[in-house]
Motif scaffolding. Structure first.
Motif, mmCIF file in Angstrom:
data_model
loop_
_atom_site.group_PDB
_atom_site.id
_atom_site.type_symbol
_atom_site.label_atom_id
_atom_site.label_comp_id
_atom_site.label_asym_id
_atom_site.label_seq_id
_atom_site.Cartn_x
_atom_site.Cartn_y
_atom_site.Cartn_z
ATOM 1 N N GLN A 47 0.889 -1.159 0.000
ATOM 2 C CA GLN A 47 0.000 0.000 0.000
ATOM 3 C C GLN A 47 0.928 1.210 0.000
ATOM 4 O O GLN A 47 1.851 1.269 0.810
ATOM 5 C CB GLN A 47 -0.886 -0.013 1.245
ATOM 6 C CG GLN A 47 -1.791 -1.247 1.272
ATOM 7 C CD GLN A 47 -2.698 -1.323 2.483
ATOM 8 O OE1 GLN A 47 -2.389 -0.776 3.536
ATOM 9 N NE2 GLN A 47 -3.816 -2.012 2.337
ATOM 10 N N GLU A 237 -8.384 0.567 -3.781
ATOM 11 C CA GLU A 237 -7.784 -0.717 -4.167
ATOM 12 C C GLU A 237 -8.054 -0.993 -5.639
ATOM 13 O O GLU A 237 -8.971 -0.445 -6.235
ATOM 14 C CB GLU A 237 -8.276 -1.861 -3.278
ATOM 15 C CG GLU A 237 -9.659 -2.386 -3.548
ATOM 16 C CD GLU A 237 -10.006 -3.589 -2.657
ATOM 17 O OE1 GLU A 237 -9.103 -4.256 -2.131
ATOM 18 O OE2 GLU A 237 -11.208 -3.853 -2.505
ATOM 19 N N GLN A 257 -3.525 0.983 -3.534
ATOM 20 C CA GLN A 257 -3.093 -0.406 -3.598
ATOM 21 C C GLN A 257 -3.544 -0.926 -4.953
ATOM 22 O O GLN A 257 -4.668 -0.667 -5.378
ATOM 23 C CB GLN A 257 -3.787 -1.185 -2.462
ATOM 24 C CG GLN A 257 -3.395 -2.641 -2.349
ATOM 25 C CD GLN A 257 -4.195 -3.368 -1.256
ATOM 26 O OE1 GLN A 257 -4.634 -2.759 -0.279
ATOM 27 N NE2 GLN A 257 -4.384 -4.663 -1.431
#
Ligand code: C2E
Ligand code: MG
Ligand code: MG
Ligand code: MG
Length: 279
Positions: A47, A237, A257
């Motif tokens: 991350q 994400e 991410q």
């Protein structure tokens, strides 16, 4: 007609279905032995912040099957849940992550990293969930401020009061919570404000369609604004390209991410990546 009906009734013996059934029985048998054979692994997906610095990782379970190779969670998580094995395997993943945080705590280049661990709704609702976690925390002596638990909205929809109580107990110990796949569930916004949450994780289905789909962009923008007004951290994400990253940054999302930065990787590769940057 009678014949056609009869055929329907005996579709259980359809060879394809029988093969599928056998395959799932074999998979279940192998899965029950996976722990004793040391086949569970934890992968780490970086991350990163807006400078590209790795701030932590999501821990993702992998199954190293001798014949099938690395089996994807999409295949085995549902099976772990339907067989109740998720409680044990989930506890294993959490303990492994905690042990890793302890190792990292004593090494300056890793000491600030956080690790996010996924918790399935079934684990979360298990009667001894909190006690089980406390036991892992005591045994490992994990620095709890570095640990995030990823839960999903399902929990909040089904039993919001119970979820809040469980989360509060864990928060009191110092655990942080991230709401995974955010935007795909149906949790009430009123509830969000009352939960001891630290982070919203924008689901990848929305991120994937950035920046072209205007409807999607509007949804992502609202999530970011919502997180800011609730004083929650927000992470996207499934970031796969530079356009998505740029759009997210321009709209106030500073944690990412996704494959654009890195895929989930084995521990050694993750550590090597951090070492390279530290040089
Ligand atoms: P998740 O928690 O939403 O994890 C993110 C998934 O998206 C991971 O899939 C990750 O590899 C994938 N991903 C990350 N970046 C990208 C990207 O840029 N593009 C695309 N297409 N995919 C990306 P993975 O590892 O296959 O895991 C799938 C799901 O399995 C997870 O979704 C989580 O719900 C579950 N899972 C994985 N590990 C565990 C675990 O230890 N415990 C529990 N209960 N569930 C787990
Ligand atoms: Mg997750
Ligand atoms: Mg997710
Ligand atoms: Mg997901």
């Amino acid at each position: 007609q009678a014949k056609a009906q009869g055929r329907d009734r005996f579709c259980f013996f359809d060879p394809e279905m029988q093969e599928a059934l056998l395959a799932s029985i074999r998979l279940e048998r192998d899965m029950r032995q996976a722990a004793t054979l040391d086949q569970w692994q934890l992968y780490y997906q970086p991350q990163v912040d807006e400078q590209g610095v790795i701030t932590g990782a999501e821990a993702l379970l992998r199954w190293a099957h001798p014949e099938r190779g690395v089996v994807s969670p999409a295949e085995f998580i549902p099976l772990l849940e339907s067989t109740q094995l998720i409680n044990d395997v989930g506890a294993w993943a959490l303990e492994r992550a905690c042990e890793q945080l302890v190792v990292w705590a004593s090494q300056p280049q890793f000491a600030a990293l956080t690790v996010s661990v996924n918790i399935s709704p079934m684990q979360f609702r298990e009667r001894h969930f909190v006690a089980r976690l406390e036991e892992i925390f005591t045994r490992t002596q994990v620095p709890l401020s570095r640990l995030k638990l990823e839960i999903t909205e399902t929990l909040l929809v089904d039993a919001p009061e119970q979820a809040r109580a469980t989360m509060s107990l864990l928060q009191a110990l110092g655990v942080r919570f991230s709401l995974d796949d955010f935007g795909t569930g149906y949790s009430s916004l009123a509830y969000l404000a009352q939960l001891p949450l630290d982070q919203l994780k924008i689901d990848q289905t929305f991120v994937k369609q950035l920046p072209d789909s205007r409807a999607n962009a509007a949804i992502v923008e609202s999530i970011i604004v919502l997180a800011q007004s609730l004083e929650l951290e927000v992470i996207a994400e499934g970031v796969e390209n530079v356009e998505q990253r740029a759009w997210l940054l321009a709209h106030g999302c500073r944690l990412y991410q996704g494959y654009y930065f890195a895929r989930p990787m084995a521990l050694e590769a993750f550590e090597a990546r951090i070492m390279r940057r530290a040089l």
